[in-house]
Design an enzyme around this catalytic site. Structure first.
Site, PDB file in Angstrom:
ATOM      1  N   ASP A  66       0.791  -1.221   0.000  1.00 10.24           N
ATOM      2  CA  ASP A  66       0.000   0.000   0.000  1.00 10.24           C
ATOM      3  C   ASP A  66       0.828   1.278   0.000  1.00 10.24           C
ATOM      4  O   ASP A  66       0.307   2.343  -0.332  1.00 10.24           O
ATOM      5  CB  ASP A  66      -0.944   0.017   1.216  1.00 10.24           C
ATOM      6  N   HIS A 160     -10.168  -2.348  -1.702  1.00 10.39           N
ATOM      7  CA  HIS A 160      -9.253  -1.939  -2.759  1.00 10.39           C
ATOM      8  C   HIS A 160      -9.644  -2.543  -4.104  1.00 10.39           C
ATOM      9  O   HIS A 160     -10.337  -3.574  -4.144  1.00 10.39           O
ATOM     10  CB  HIS A 160      -7.819  -2.397  -2.442  1.00 10.39           C
ATOM     11  N   CYS A 247      -0.976  -7.876  -0.870  1.00  6.13           N
ATOM     12  CA  CYS A 247      -0.708  -6.818   0.101  1.00  6.13           C
ATOM     13  C   CYS A 247       0.655  -6.902   0.762  1.00  6.13           C
ATOM     14  O   CYS A 247       1.238  -5.900   1.146  1.00  6.13           O
ATOM     15  CB  CYS A 247      -1.751  -6.830   1.212  1.00  6.13           C
TER      16      CYS A 247
END
Length: 254
Positions: A66, A160, A247
């Site tokens: 991120d 997301h 992630c």
């Protein structure tokens, strides 16, 4: 050579940000084992795994995707939509600096790496609660000179963009049609997740390999039927922190 930047789990991960999943107790001992297995699968797929130390005061810091985007020409440090996460990027930028020129999203823009899906020279960006129009426009300005096209994509019901769609190959995407309009990806072969596995659209490409959660057997069967071979890993405890396989790493060619 492929590089995979990862970060060890924060001991305070149970205090992570959550938006679309209920808070559950995280078995930290199991989470550590799962994360080590995740790193091992990345290594098995040909990555040189760089593991950053944990950030005790940053519960979400394991989700390194991120805070940065790595393209062939440049690395973009994002400005996460959750204010609590904005200090996570400094140590990642220090690791990226030998590999790429560093640029950054500035206030008032916000952008989470989990909202950014690159396929070829097109960069799809989820218009989410974490990535605002100013952040998307800044990314467009930063990448246009390098020949990329940036396209905003509406999402619904998920955190997301990469919760709803990821690329399996250069011409095939895995899609959760309840969370993103599949017609956006009409130029690609589309494999839809099994309806019984709504969170199954997140897969991580690492070179010629694909890392995929072991908890979605019905969707994995759909992938196998399409000739897509995956390496599976159990990430059940990381999923409780609203994480997924993309992630937890930044994978790029050195």
């Amino acid at each position: 050579m492929l590089i995979a930047i990862t970060r060890e789990l924060s001991p305070g991960m149970e205090h992570c940000e959550l938006s679309f999943v209920p808070r559950e107790a995280i078995d930290m001992e199991l989470a550590y084992r799962q994360h080590r297995q995740y790193q091992q699968v990345l290594a098995d797929l040909g990555c040189e795994v760089i593991s950053l130390p944990p950030e005790a005061t940053m519960p979400d810091a394991v989700f390194v995707e991120d805070v940065a985007l790595v393209f062939d020409e440049v690395a973009v440090m994002t400005r996460p939509g959750a204010e609590s996460r904005r200090a996570e990027g400094a140590s990642v930028a220090a690791v990226l600096k030998p590999y790429r020129k560093i640029v950054a999203i500035q206030a008032p823009g916000t952008l989470d790496g989990g909202d950014v899906l690159r396929i070829g020279r097109t960069v799809y960006v989820g218009a989410s609660a974490r990535s605002n129009p100013a952040g998307i426009e800044q990314l467009r300005a930063l990448l246009t000179g390098h020949g990329y096209r940036v396209q905003a994509v509406a999402i619904r019901g998920c955190l997301h963009l990469k919760s709803s769609v990821t690329a399996l190959t250069d011409d095939t995407v895995l899609v959760q049609p309840e969370w993103v309009d599949p017609s956006v990806f009409a130029d690609f072969k589309i494999i839809e997740v099994d309806p019984d596995e709504p969170h199954a659209a997140n897969a991580l490409r690492a070179g010629s390999g694909i890392l995929y959660p072991s908890c979605f057997p019905k969707t994995q069967a759909r992938l196998a039927a399409a000739g897509i071979v995956v390496s599976t890993v159990d990430v059940s405890e990381l999923q409780k922190a609203e994480g997924a396989v993309t992630c937890c790493s930044l994978v790029f060619a050195a």
